[in-house]
Design an enzyme around this catalytic site. Structure first.
Site, mmCIF file in Angstrom:
data_model
loop_
_atom_site.group_PDB
_atom_site.id
_atom_site.type_symbol
_atom_site.label_atom_id
_atom_site.label_comp_id
_atom_site.label_asym_id
_atom_site.label_seq_id
_atom_site.Cartn_x
_atom_site.Cartn_y
_atom_site.Cartn_z
ATOM 1 N N HIS A 108 -3.667 4.124 4.756
ATOM 2 C CA HIS A 108 -4.722 3.117 4.839
ATOM 3 C C HIS A 108 -6.033 3.706 4.342
ATOM 4 O O HIS A 108 -6.725 3.109 3.512
ATOM 5 C CB HIS A 108 -4.865 2.634 6.276
ATOM 6 C CG HIS A 108 -6.037 1.744 6.512
ATOM 7 N ND1 HIS A 108 -6.112 0.464 6.024
ATOM 8 C CD2 HIS A 108 -7.212 1.958 7.163
ATOM 9 C CE1 HIS A 108 -7.258 -0.083 6.374
ATOM 10 N NE2 HIS A 108 -7.946 0.814 7.057
ATOM 11 N N ARG B 23 0.861 -1.187 0.000
ATOM 12 C CA ARG B 23 0.000 0.000 0.000
ATOM 13 C C ARG B 23 0.893 1.231 0.000
ATOM 14 O O ARG B 23 1.517 1.565 1.004
ATOM 15 C CB ARG B 23 -0.914 -0.019 1.230
ATOM 16 C CG ARG B 23 -1.609 1.299 1.484
ATOM 17 C CD ARG B 23 -2.693 1.192 2.538
ATOM 18 N NE ARG B 23 -2.263 0.642 3.806
ATOM 19 C CZ ARG B 23 -1.614 1.326 4.767
ATOM 20 N NH1 ARG B 23 -1.272 2.587 4.558
ATOM 21 N NH2 ARG B 23 -1.295 0.754 5.904
ATOM 22 N N TYR C 208 4.261 5.383 11.284
ATOM 23 C CA TYR C 208 4.613 4.002 11.591
ATOM 24 C C TYR C 208 5.484 3.310 10.549
ATOM 25 O O TYR C 208 5.854 2.161 10.717
ATOM 26 C CB TYR C 208 3.335 3.162 11.827
ATOM 27 C CG TYR C 208 2.317 3.214 10.714
ATOM 28 C CD1 TYR C 208 2.441 2.423 9.585
ATOM 29 C CD2 TYR C 208 1.206 4.057 10.803
ATOM 30 C CE1 TYR C 208 1.497 2.463 8.562
ATOM 31 C CE2 TYR C 208 0.251 4.103 9.791
ATOM 32 C CZ TYR C 208 0.408 3.302 8.680
ATOM 33 O OH TYR C 208 -0.526 3.344 7.675
#
Length: 399
Positions: A295, A291, A304
């Site tokens: 998200h 990805r 992160y």
């Protein structure tokens, strides 16, 4: 795009997939409980990141005879899907959409698997399968209407054999399994495919779907897009084994495919669908991809994960990979790419204008269709919300 692969003889449910012509290496890692051997997963790949065609004795047959026109069609699908996905992200940032879940980087997994489907196959998506929706003929503006809040999907699932988007994580795998069990009882010559992510593989619904599909030999393909992150949780914190290997414990085959290789996704999905149609039961396909963006538009991936990881995956870009192959094989010229760029911009404008022309959502629609005969708590919440809305008018002097 019409299928070009010939049907092949049936395979037993226990036949291993994805290992032919693929090198596997073994390494030893130390754990607190002692040393244990780990095997690097096999990865089905037909196009390298540099756009070079590689052979695979098991899966080449499923893309044998594919024409230059069909290859250009796959490229066009990925480019246009990425374009309206980017437009949707921009529209959300401008306040035109409430939320958007981008597929950036996952185009090959979705277009490859989507073009492997027959018209009579049925799809159960999550909320990110915009490329599969494109392959099933769902207009992009219908997808955006749901994220704007003006409809609950905007398309007829039976008209496209493409179910409405599913927000509840993993539940669509159970829906797909039940539907596939019905297909088998009806004696229909079709298959079902369920899409989900690596995070959903940790849900109990997915394990239950695996159990039922195996026991009832349901004609279903479980297509897991492992994009490495379940929001902020990496895959290695979700499973001690590669995801495709989980299928073994339920009694059906699993295979890991290079998720950024559109040809490999096309071939492996065709194989899995043929198994289902031949009465050989379910298959788990793990598309190993990434990805590239957040998200959803409410997420900040910089909190992160680092730039180095993203840059390493950018080098494996699925669209650039196929373009390199098309150019090297003289299957496309500059005129094709220029024409596609024009078409891409036209699609972006059409989507943008359509969304801005959509009405604002009815603020009170959320309270409807909850209970058939009404409910005191819902009535109370509606009254409270009405007062909250009215407070803005009061603050503006009644304007």
């Amino acid at each position: 795009m019409e299928s070009t692969a010939a049907r092949t003889p049936r395979r037993s449910a226990g036949t291993k997939a994805g290992t032919t012509g693929t090198k596997r290496t073994t390494s030893t890692t130390k754990k607190a409980t002692g040393a244990r051997k780990t095997t690097e997963p096999a990865l089905v790949q037909l196009l390298t990141p540099e756009g070079k065609r590689v052979k695979n004795a098991e899966f080449d047959q499923y893309v044998a005879g594919i024409t230059a026109e069909e290859l250009r069609g796959l490229y066009r699908d990925m480019v246009l899907t990425r374009r309206f996905d980017a437009e949707a992200t921009s529209l959300q940032r401008q306040g035109e959409l409430g939320l958007w879940a981008s597929l950036l980087g996952q185009e090959a997994a979705q277009i490859g698997s989507g073009r492997a489907l027959r018209d009579d196959d049925y799809v159960f998506p999550t909320y990110r399968e915009h490329g599969v929706a494109w392959c099933r003929g769902v207009d992009p503006t219908n997808l955006l209407g749901m994220f704007r809040g003006v409809n609950n999907g905007g398309w007829d699932p039976n008209g496209n054999n493409f179910h409405l988007y599913t927000i509840v994580i993993g539940s669509q795998t159970l829906h797909a399994t039940g539907y596939a069990m019905g297909v088998a009882k009806d004696g229909a010559d079709s298959a079902v495919i369920a899409y989900f992510g690596d995070g959903a593989s940790s849900q109990g619904d997915v394990a239950e779907a695996f159990t039922f599909s195996a026991v009832y030999n349901a004609p279903v393909v479980f297509f897991c897009q492992n994009n490495q992150w379940a929001i902020s949780e990496p895959t290695e914190k979700q499973s001690r084994v590669p995801l495709y290997q989980r299928a073994q414990g339920f009694g059906f085959p699993g295979v890991r495919v290079d998720g950024n290789d559109v040809l490999a996704n096309l071939a492996v999905t065709k194989w899995a669908l043929e198994r289902a149609r031949a009465g050989e039961g379910p298959t788990l396909v793990e598309a190993f991809t990434y990805r590239m963006g957040a998200h959803t538009t409410s997420d900040d991936p910089t909190r992160y994960r680092g730039d180095e990881e993203r840059l390493a995956w950018e080098a494996k870009d699925p669209i650039l990979r196929l373009r390199r192959y098309l150019e090297a094989a003289d299957h496309a010229d500059e005129g094709f790419f220029a024409e596609l760029e024009t078409e891409s911009e036209a699609l972006g404008r059409r989507v943008r204008e359509a969304v801005r022309a959509m009405p604002d959502p009815d603020h009170f629609a959320i309270f409807e269709n909850v209970y058939a005969d009404g409910h005191a708590l819902v009535d109370e919440e509606r009254t409270q919300f009405a007062a909250y809305q009215a407070s803005f008018a009061d603050a503006d002097g009644g304007k």
